[in-house]
Enzyme design. Structure first.
Site, PDB file in Angstrom:
ATOM      1  N   ASP A 132       4.156  32.372  34.074  1.00 45.49           N
ATOM      2  CA  ASP A 132       4.585  33.723  34.469  1.00 45.49           C
ATOM      3  C   ASP A 132       5.863  34.314  33.319  1.00 45.49           C
ATOM      4  OD1 ASP A 132       4.349  36.344  35.265  1.00 45.49           O
ATOM      5  OD2 ASP A 132       5.788  36.116  37.106  1.00 45.49           O
ATOM      6  N   PRO A 135       9.127  39.555  30.034  1.00 49.53           N
ATOM      7  CA  PRO A 135      10.825  40.023  29.738  1.00 49.53           C
ATOM      8  C   PRO A 135      11.591  40.228  31.159  1.00 49.53           C
ATOM      9  CG  PRO A 135       9.164  41.307  28.613  1.00 49.53           C
ATOM     10  CD  PRO A 135       8.319  40.537  29.458  1.00 49.53           C
ATOM     11  N   ASP A 154      12.793  32.057  36.982  1.00 50.88           N
ATOM     12  CA  ASP A 154      11.449  32.172  38.087  1.00 50.88           C
ATOM     13  C   ASP A 154      10.478  31.161  37.788  1.00 50.88           C
ATOM     14  OD1 ASP A 154      10.256  33.020  40.055  1.00 50.88           O
ATOM     15  OD2 ASP A 154       9.932  35.094  39.360  1.00 50.88           O
TER      16      ASP A 154
END
Length: 394
Positions: A132, A135, A154
């Site tokens: 994933d 930006p 993340d």
């Protein structure tokens, strides 16, 4: 949370969960915590499988140690729900930067891409696939000596490249605008898919939009991605051949993450710098300063529950001194300056403004003055009485 992490404020969120600023009471440090998945409404067997998967993915992410990657400290269970505990970094996401700046210079976009690629090359060596890259998952530090440092974050849906259990559900996870074509067609994400997603991200930095545009209909966007026909580039300049290689429709023809890193770094270095300098230095302007969009706003700010910020209203001249810094635990304190007004203010000072001297006002006689006046009246009345008696006797 989990008997150890005290939640302070919401600092982010999305489809994969909410991120909170928290305080680790055991180690006395601030951390970012995220509820990776929810087991609400699932059967006990499904919930247990989801917990095990979250714990496995957290352990995978914790393997990665790189200056350009947010560190994962722990995976905690709270009332049966898995939470990811990560390094907390005062920062701004590249998505937030684009919201203000619209596009970035080619050399800045190339340096961001190169530093992310450096972290992801290490991740791929460790067998970790991000799945994933976009930006919103790239941060730029905003405070301290490391202002301008780039970090990928993340890893909540990351997985080991040999982990076949992660895709047994048949659900595609990630952000469609940055999918590789093979992922949009249902194939298992791999290292080449991360390369494509990073290429799509750098494309967005210089062009101001993703390679396949923006569409509120996720299914329609998936079809566009699956066809692998990107929109022509107009601002990429020296980055265009690098991006075309990273956005190659066939995964076997794409460069490795390490090769992409080196090519991006060469574009960022130009004829004046070195690849090593690009990979290890914070983002800088040509004059050596930190880009404005990578700095904290000079005006004091207060966090909303949604994680956005609003300026503190500057007091008026006749009711308060000059503004002082106001912040919550999620926002480090900074020196404050008054917000600009529509007309110039001659009385704005760099320090506290002295209050005007209050004008004297008459509020009636004091208690001591009243007592003296009454005493004089009584004395005069007594004298008048005595004089009257003397006249009557004569």
């Amino acid at each position: 949370m989990a008997g150890r992490y005290r939640l302070r404020s919401r600092i982010g969120g999305g489809g994969m969960g909410t991120v909170w600023l928290a305080h680790d009471q055991l180690l006395a440090r601030d951390v970012a915590v995220k509820q990776v998945v929810s087991t609400e409404g699932l059967s006990e067997e499904s919930a247990d499988n989801l917990r095990q998967r979250a714990m496995r993915e957290g352990r995978i992410a914790a393997k990665l140690a790189h200056r350009n990657a947010i560190a994962v400290h722990d995976v905690a269970l709270d009332r049966g729900e898995p939470w990811l505990v990560m390094e907390y970094l005062p920062s701004r996401s590249v998505a937030q930067i684009l919201h203000t700046a619209r596009t970035l210079d080619v050399d800045q976009a190339a340096q961001i891409g190169a530093q992310v690629a450096d972290a992801m090359a290490t991740a791929h060596t460790a067998g970790i696939i991000h799945r994933d890259i976009k930006p919103g998952n790239i941060l730029v530090t905003t405070t301290g000596r490391d202002a301008g440092l780039v970090k990928i974050t993340d890893f909540g849906i990351s997985r080991a490249k040999d982990d076949t259990a992660a895709n047994q559900s048949g659900v595609i996870t990630g952000t469609p605008a940055y999918f590789a074509p093979e992922v949009a067609r249902g194939a298992d994400p791999g290292e080449a898919s991360d390369v494509y997603s990073l290429g799509a991200t750098v494309y967005t930095l210089v062009e101001g939009r993703p390679p396949f545009g923006v569409d509120d209909d996720s299914l329609a966007l998936l079809h566009k991605v699956a066809r692998a026909r990107i929109n022509p580039m107009t601002r990429a300049d020296a980055l265009e051949p690098v991006l075309l290689a990273m956005l190659e429709p066939h995964p076997d023809k794409r460069p490795t993450m390490a090769q992409a890193r080196d090519r991006l770094a060469r574009v960022a270095a130009g004829s004046r710098g070195s690849i090593q300098q690009v990979l290890t230095s914070p983002l800088r302007r040509p004059d050596g300063g930190t880009p404005v969009w990578a700095q904290r706003s000079p005006r004091p700010s207060r966090s909303h529950p949604t994680g956005t910020h609003r300026p503190v209203v500057t007091p008026t001249a006749d009711d308060a001194p000059a503004a002082t810094s106001t912040s919550d635990p999620a926002t480090p304190r900074s020196s404050a300056s008054p917000a600009p007004s529509a007309t110039p203010r001659a009385d704005v000072m760099s320090g506290p403004r002295p209050r005007p001297t209050p004008r004297p006002t008459w509020s009636g006689p004091s208690t001591s003055t009243t007592t003296v006046v009454l005493g004089l009246f009584a004395l005069v009345a007594l004298i008048a009485i005595l004089v009257g008696l003397a006249v009557a006797l004569l």
